[in-house]
Design an enzyme around this catalytic site. Sequence first.
Site, short mmCIF file in Angstrom:
data_model
loop_
_atom_site.label_atom_id
_atom_site.label_comp_id
_atom_site.label_asym_id
_atom_site.label_seq_id
_atom_site.Cartn_x
_atom_site.Cartn_y
_atom_site.Cartn_z
N HIS A 69 4.68 -47.62 -34.79
CA HIS A 69 5.23 -48.68 -33.86
C HIS A 69 5.90 -47.93 -32.72
O HIS A 69 6.61 -47.01 -32.51
CB HIS A 69 6.31 -49.51 -34.64
CG HIS A 69 7.00 -50.45 -33.93
ND1 HIS A 69 8.41 -50.58 -33.62
CD2 HIS A 69 6.49 -51.69 -33.38
CE1 HIS A 69 8.76 -51.82 -33.02
NE2 HIS A 69 7.58 -52.18 -32.75
N HIS A 79 8.12 -51.66 -23.58
CA HIS A 79 8.48 -52.88 -24.44
C HIS A 79 9.31 -53.93 -23.80
O HIS A 79 9.06 -55.09 -23.72
CB HIS A 79 8.99 -52.43 -25.60
CG HIS A 79 9.67 -53.59 -26.83
ND1 HIS A 79 10.79 -54.33 -26.73
CD2 HIS A 79 8.83 -54.36 -27.65
CE1 HIS A 79 10.77 -55.17 -27.43
NE2 HIS A 79 9.53 -55.06 -28.03
#
Length: 295
Positions: free
Chosen positions: A39, A81
Amino acid sequence: MHARAVAVTTTALLGAALLAPASSAQASHGGPGPVVIAHRGASAYAPENTLAAVDKAAELGIDWVENDVQRTKDGELVVIHDDSLRRTTDVEEVFPGRAPWKVKDFTAAEIARLDAGSWFGAAYAGARVPTLEQYVARVERHRQKLLLEIKSPELYPGIERETLKVLGNEGWLDRRHVAGRLIVQSFSADSVRTVHELKPAVKTGLLGTPAVADLPAYAGFADQINPSHDSLSLGYVSAVQAFTGPHGRPMEVFAWTVDDAAGARLTAGYGVDGIITNRPDVVLAATRGQLPDTG
């Protein structure tokens, strides 16, 4: 990130789901257990979405990495992100008068000046926010595979076409990559549908936990349904896998974000095809006890 849990409502659907064949994700992995996806790179061990996090995932023997793509003020695609630069860079120090420091309000050259590693630890001081080109080049260097999330597409009209253009320019839309090394996902069904319409060969994933009743519509353009692990049940996973996706294979489930051994075993027990994790070594050991292949 939160997704709503959904129960399976039809006994017949559950029965069909339980008879569904093994997923292509598991089959392509060459072994039992779900695929393990790092991730934002191996982000428990290196600053997220940096080249260092890709390198760390490779060091751990992990084939798949996940990242997030957004667009700068001057149209460059960068890997980060948050829609703000504040949390993972020194933007407040470098540009103190530019609050709230949104990615879309800075040029690529300005973002390239930022330190995206010191917040994580001194060893990573000077790490940069990579461009999408830089990121896929590093993934390619390690012969890894990429789960790419188009982040907040409503902020960046046309980002789907631009993302595919970069991927194509970097050689990631050839048969070898689209056959097993690339998945594009988003929380936006419209964005996923757009990617599928622009480049039907590309495998796609819809983030979230949509109702079972809506799955037939999503199966027309999404190969995967990728929910939060805490929204899952055995019945829901089986229901998703009972549907055939746009490439003629059973739909898959990649669950996020699982970082401990007990959670990994529980999630794997639902029959998911992949687990997205900040600690891919922990999840790999818990679910399989062996390294993934590097083909």
